[in-house]
Design a protein around this motif. Structure first.
Motif, short mmCIF file in Angstrom:
data_model
loop_
_atom_site.label_atom_id
_atom_site.label_comp_id
_atom_site.label_asym_id
_atom_site.label_seq_id
_atom_site.Cartn_x
_atom_site.Cartn_y
_atom_site.Cartn_z
N UNK A 263 0.81 -1.24 0.00
CA UNK A 263 0.00 0.00 0.00
C UNK A 263 0.84 1.27 0.00
N UNK A 264 2.16 1.15 0.06
CA UNK A 264 2.99 2.35 0.04
C UNK A 264 3.43 2.77 1.43
N UNK A 265 3.94 4.00 1.54
CA UNK A 265 4.58 4.46 2.77
C UNK A 265 3.67 5.31 3.66
N UNK A 266 2.44 5.53 3.25
CA UNK A 266 1.51 6.32 4.05
C UNK A 266 1.00 5.46 5.22
N UNK A 267 1.39 5.84 6.44
CA UNK A 267 1.05 5.01 7.60
C UNK A 267 -0.43 5.06 7.95
N UNK A 268 -1.17 5.99 7.37
CA UNK A 268 -2.61 5.95 7.56
C UNK A 268 -3.21 4.72 6.90
N UNK A 269 -2.53 4.19 5.89
CA UNK A 269 -2.93 2.94 5.25
C UNK A 269 -2.13 1.77 5.78
N UNK A 270 -0.86 2.00 6.11
CA UNK A 270 0.01 0.91 6.55
C UNK A 270 -0.47 0.32 7.88
N UNK A 271 -0.86 1.19 8.83
CA UNK A 271 -1.20 0.71 10.17
C UNK A 271 -2.39 -0.25 10.17
N UNK A 272 -3.53 0.08 9.57
CA UNK A 272 -4.63 -0.90 9.56
C UNK A 272 -4.31 -2.14 8.73
N UNK A 273 -3.58 -1.95 7.63
CA UNK A 273 -3.24 -3.11 6.81
C UNK A 273 -2.24 -4.03 7.51
N UNK A 274 -1.31 -3.44 8.29
CA UNK A 274 -0.38 -4.27 9.05
C UNK A 274 -1.14 -5.11 10.09
N UNK A 275 -2.17 -4.52 10.70
CA UNK A 275 -2.98 -5.27 11.66
C UNK A 275 -3.70 -6.43 10.97
#
Length: 330
Positions: A263-275
């Motif tokens: 999803x790229x480097x934007x942690x607004x997307x990374x954090x839920x996707x990592x979960x």
């Protein structure tokens, strides 16, 4: 991507209801969930043992995945994760001490002790790494975390032998989510869900922190407050996960890297996707451990499966970071 990861995690969790020493058919699983008959031993196994275990896997994987993503963003260190940075070992160590000091300790006491232990482990790792000559670097921080975790584990083993509680602690360290019951899951879920919600709310601030303190301050972010709240979320997630399933390693390292790659480097997307990815990895690893256990009738801890995935990945990351650092000095 988030929905795909959730579908994979949910599908794997449903598949886990069929897998074990006793293979159970789909009709029995359906009846256990919808028309439960307590006289049927197979339905009891599904509803009272495998179902809470599947939910625990989802919760623990999501907690570790999100905690790892937050740690990597706030420290700007791609090697950061709860298992490597001393949080998981610290939580386990304090859980051991609580068991010895308070033999009648319940779930609440163990949860609180695990959260405090996670804070202790993280503080020790960061303190030692910061005091080293040349300051703190990502590789030094990771190696310090491995060293501190090894020391705490060795002390814990000595304490376990001295107090003759080896069998009890071995079961807790190795079992993963095996044997968890609904009261355990419900109690841990309240903390983990609160941590997941907190991480989602803080994702914009964490994304700014990932850009560096100067940029975050220029965007109007109070960096010290954001770091404190982020640390509270990480400790809550890591402590509750360890208290529920013991120290399961490397999910917090793997899941954020996979999420960033997708999803790229934007942690607004990374954090839920990592979960979501962490939940999927944890369930798949537990299913793999059960499949490995069944033919030989010897329990394979889920931590062995996650280590087989995570150790080579960690070595690759550490080696690539070291190579780039040496190239930069030349």
């Amino acid at each position: 991507m988030f929905l795909l990861a959730m579908v994979v995690a949910g599908t794997a969790a449903m598949a886990s209801l069929f897998v074990g020493d006793l293979w159970i058919d789909a009709a029995t699983v359906w009846d256990a969930l919808v028309h439960h008959d307590s006289a049927s031993s197979a339905q009891v196994i599904v509803r009272d043992w495998r179902f809470p275990r599947a939910v625990a896997d989802l919760l623990v994987g999501a907690a570790l995945g999100m905690a790892g993503a937050i740690m990597q963003a706030t420290t700007r260190n791609p090697l950061a994760s709860p298992s490597i940075m001393g949080l998981s070992t610290g939580a386990s160590f304090f859980g051991l001490l609580t068991t010895i000091a308070i033999p009648t300790a319940g779930r609440l006491e163990l949860m609180l002790a695990s959260i405090a232990g996670a804070a202790f482990g993280a503080a020790l790792v960061y303190g030692v790494a910061s005091a080293a000559r040349g300051g703190m670097t990502p590789v030094r921080l990771a190696l310090t975390g491995v060293a501190v975790s090894s020391i705490l584990a060795a002390i814990g083993n000595g304490v376990t032998i001295y107090f003759n509680i080896g069998q009890d602690m071995l079961l807790w360290y190795a079992r993963g989510s095996e044997g968890v019951q609904w009261p355990d899951v419900i109690f841990a879920a309240s903390l983990i869900i609160a941590g997941l919600a907190g991480g989602a709310v803080l994702s914009s601030s964490i994304n700014a922190l990932g850009l560096g303190d100067h940029v975050a301050t220029g965007l109007g972010l109070r960096t010290s407050t954001a770091r404190f709240l982020s640390a509270c979320v990480v400790l809550l997630l890591a402590g509750a996960a360890v208290a529920l399933a013991g120290p399961v390693g490397f999910i917090g390292l793997l899941a954020p890297h996979v999420a960033r790659g997708l999803v790229g480097l934007d942690y607004r997307a990374v954090i839920p996707n990592a979960a979501a990815i962490g939940a999927a990895v944890m369930v798949l690893a537990d299913v793999g451990a059960r499949l490995a256990t069944t033919p030989y009738k010897a329990p394979v801890p889920v931590g062995v499966v996650t280590a087989l995935l995570g150790v080579p990945f960690f070595l690759y990351l550490a080696n690539s970071r070291s190579s780039r650092a040496q190239g930069g000095r030349v």
